[in-house]
Scaffold this active site. Structure first.
Site, mmCIF file in Angstrom:
data_model
loop_
_atom_site.group_PDB
_atom_site.id
_atom_site.type_symbol
_atom_site.label_atom_id
_atom_site.label_comp_id
_atom_site.label_asym_id
_atom_site.label_seq_id
_atom_site.Cartn_x
_atom_site.Cartn_y
_atom_site.Cartn_z
ATOM 1 N N MET A 28 34.654 -16.129 -17.876
ATOM 2 C CA MET A 28 34.143 -15.813 -19.170
ATOM 3 C C MET A 28 32.949 -14.908 -18.575
ATOM 4 O O MET A 28 32.142 -14.596 -19.918
ATOM 5 C CB MET A 28 33.605 -17.089 -20.039
ATOM 6 C CG MET A 28 34.989 -17.954 -20.225
ATOM 7 S SD MET A 28 34.707 -18.833 -21.733
ATOM 8 C CE MET A 28 33.387 -19.888 -21.475
ATOM 9 N N LEU A 31 28.551 -13.331 -14.498
ATOM 10 C CA LEU A 31 29.136 -14.027 -13.282
ATOM 11 C C LEU A 31 27.663 -14.363 -12.402
ATOM 12 O O LEU A 31 26.744 -13.477 -12.539
ATOM 13 C CB LEU A 31 29.924 -12.883 -12.454
ATOM 14 C CG LEU A 31 31.184 -12.230 -13.358
ATOM 15 C CD1 LEU A 31 31.838 -11.450 -12.079
ATOM 16 C CD2 LEU A 31 32.126 -13.411 -13.591
ATOM 17 N N HIS A 35 30.909 -18.175 -9.405
ATOM 18 C CA HIS A 35 32.092 -17.405 -9.806
ATOM 19 C C HIS A 35 32.566 -16.368 -8.540
ATOM 20 O O HIS A 35 33.785 -16.521 -7.996
ATOM 21 C CB HIS A 35 32.059 -16.410 -10.919
ATOM 22 C CG HIS A 35 31.819 -16.818 -12.126
ATOM 23 N ND1 HIS A 35 30.520 -16.771 -12.708
ATOM 24 C CD2 HIS A 35 32.481 -17.838 -12.863
ATOM 25 C CE1 HIS A 35 30.624 -17.405 -13.785
ATOM 26 N NE2 HIS A 35 31.853 -17.701 -14.221
ATOM 27 N N LYS A 151 33.752 -27.408 -10.159
ATOM 28 C CA LYS A 151 32.314 -27.676 -11.190
ATOM 29 C C LYS A 151 33.083 -28.032 -12.716
ATOM 30 O O LYS A 151 32.446 -28.874 -13.281
ATOM 31 C CB LYS A 151 31.743 -26.416 -11.400
ATOM 32 C CG LYS A 151 30.908 -26.089 -12.676
ATOM 33 C CD LYS A 151 29.703 -26.596 -12.463
ATOM 34 C CE LYS A 151 28.732 -26.127 -13.807
ATOM 35 N NZ LYS A 151 29.378 -26.094 -15.024
ATOM 36 N N ASP A 152 34.164 -27.492 -13.025
ATOM 37 C CA ASP A 152 34.896 -27.999 -14.457
ATOM 38 C C ASP A 152 36.036 -28.766 -13.804
ATOM 39 O O ASP A 152 37.320 -28.470 -14.204
ATOM 40 C CB ASP A 152 35.301 -26.562 -15.078
ATOM 41 C CG ASP A 152 34.007 -25.798 -15.309
ATOM 42 O OD1 ASP A 152 33.578 -25.974 -16.486
ATOM 43 O OD2 ASP A 152 33.768 -24.902 -14.611
ATOM 44 N N GLN A 155 38.738 -29.598 -16.607
ATOM 45 C CA GLN A 155 39.406 -28.558 -16.884
ATOM 46 C C GLN A 155 40.606 -28.274 -15.631
ATOM 47 O O GLN A 155 41.768 -27.946 -15.958
ATOM 48 C CB GLN A 155 38.605 -27.300 -16.916
ATOM 49 C CG GLN A 155 39.294 -25.920 -16.861
ATOM 50 C CD GLN A 155 38.348 -24.922 -16.933
ATOM 51 O OE1 GLN A 155 37.726 -24.527 -18.072
ATOM 52 N NE2 GLN A 155 38.079 -23.909 -16.100
ATOM 53 N N ILE A 178 29.309 -24.395 -6.477
ATOM 54 C CA ILE A 178 28.040 -23.882 -5.838
ATOM 55 C C ILE A 178 26.808 -24.218 -6.374
ATOM 56 O O ILE A 178 27.036 -24.208 -7.793
ATOM 57 C CB ILE A 178 28.293 -22.347 -5.808
ATOM 58 C CG1 ILE A 178 29.594 -21.965 -5.013
ATOM 59 C CG2 ILE A 178 27.008 -21.725 -5.080
ATOM 60 C CD1 ILE A 178 29.676 -22.316 -3.472
ATOM 61 N N SER A 188 26.959 -20.061 -16.049
ATOM 62 C CA SER A 188 26.446 -18.987 -16.995
ATOM 63 C C SER A 188 25.383 -19.484 -17.746
ATOM 64 O O SER A 188 24.388 -18.619 -18.402
ATOM 65 C CB SER A 188 27.876 -18.324 -17.561
ATOM 66 O OG SER A 188 28.528 -18.043 -16.841
#
Ligand code: AMP
Length: 283
Positions: A28, A31, A35, A151-152, A155, A178, A188
């Site tokens: 999304m 960055l 990412h 991290k997600d 998901q 990270i 973000s």
């Protein structure tokens, strides 16, 4: 390595990609180094397979609830494109929302029960929105492999499930979280944290680590997660959840079948919702 080719439509993307193998990183935008670690990973895979790296930047309205932060979600397109130059081959930045949702949207990927738990419990429709847009992006980009961050974690588990159950012709790969120097997971949304609250943000990771260590040393998961919640509340967070689940498929822990667990948490610091997880703990 050639300069980054930025395209706004799926038709242009198909023309640029031709029949090459695509190693894809959906994002999304806004960055950060988390990412970029995914993009570097995709780069290594692509270089070994004579393929190309595609990154998408699209803030997907379908995954934001009516009271969530769609309007203030950070957007830093120029800096994003500069960071991807000489690293990725193509960047798909849909020229409008209609490029992804040409008829609005009537057909959705229905998330399974897991999609209503953990982050899904306080974000109804979130995972259906995520799975629906990822499915669309896979159809438009046609990747050989797509790379996601741990991290997600929820998901990632749901995307793997979708790919298996819908027989989607894409491999899913993942990368470690990270973190910033103090341990806060790069996100973000970190840029939205009030500077005065930023030092407290790392307590989320610290509390999850403490819980994971305790569970690995046979403390009951409910006790360890309650202690982590308490730590977070004392540090000024509004806790959404702290839970321990099986690492493979996020089933309840303890489990007779699974040996590995993950402790996941979500909590708000001011108006910013942060998530994190600590996995790889072995009992
Ligand atoms: P987002 O832009 O938040 O949708 O994230 C795009 C991808 O980057 C997802 O696969 C995320 O899991 C991944 N990602 C976000 N933050 C990190 C991080 N700190 N470390 C590794 N991957 C991340």
């Amino acid at each position: 390595m050639t300069a980054l080719c930025v395209v706004g439509t799926a038709a242009e993307l198909a023309a640029v990609h031709a029949s090459r193998s695509v190693f894809f990183v959906p994002t999304m935008g806004a960055l950060h180094v988390g990412h970029l670690a995914l993009v570097h990973h995709a780069r290594r895979l692509a270089d070994a397979a004579d393929g190309i790296v595609c990154v998408s930047i699209f803030v997907n309205p379908l995954q934001f609830g009516p009271t969530e932060d769609l309007a203030v979600y950070p957007r830093t397109l120029d800096a994003d494109l500069a960071a991807l130059d000489q690293l990725a081959d193509t960047c798909f930045v849909p020229s409008s929302t209609a490029e992804i949702y040409p008829e609005g949207q009537e057909i959705f990927i229905h998330a399974p029960e897991l999609g209503a738990q953990l982050c899904g419990a306080s974000r109804p429709g979130f995972f259906s929105g995520v799975l629906t847009v990822i499915n669309k992006l896979f159809a438009l980009v046609r990747p050989h492999t797509a790379v996601f961050g741990r991290k997600d974690f929820q998901q990632l588990v749901l995307i793997r499930k979708m790919v298996r159950q819908l027989h989607l012709p894409v491999l899913i790969d993942d990368c470690a979280t990270i973190r910033e120097a103090d341990g806060l997971a790069c996100s973000s949304r970190n840029s939205l944290l009030e500077p005065a609250k930023r030092p407290q943000a790392v307590v989320l990771y610290a509390a999850l680590q403490t819980a994971a260590t305790a569970i690995a040393q046979q403390t009951a998961a409910v006790t360890a997660c309650a202690a982590a919640s308490q730590l977070l509340s004392e540090a000024g967070f509004e806790v959404d959840y702290v839970e321990c689940r099986t690492k493979d498929n996020l089933l309840p822990w303890p489990s007779t079948a699974a040996k590995k667990f993950v402790v996941l948490g979500a909590a708000k610091l001011g108006s910013v919702r942060l998530i994190d997880n600590v996995a790889d703990a072995v009992t």
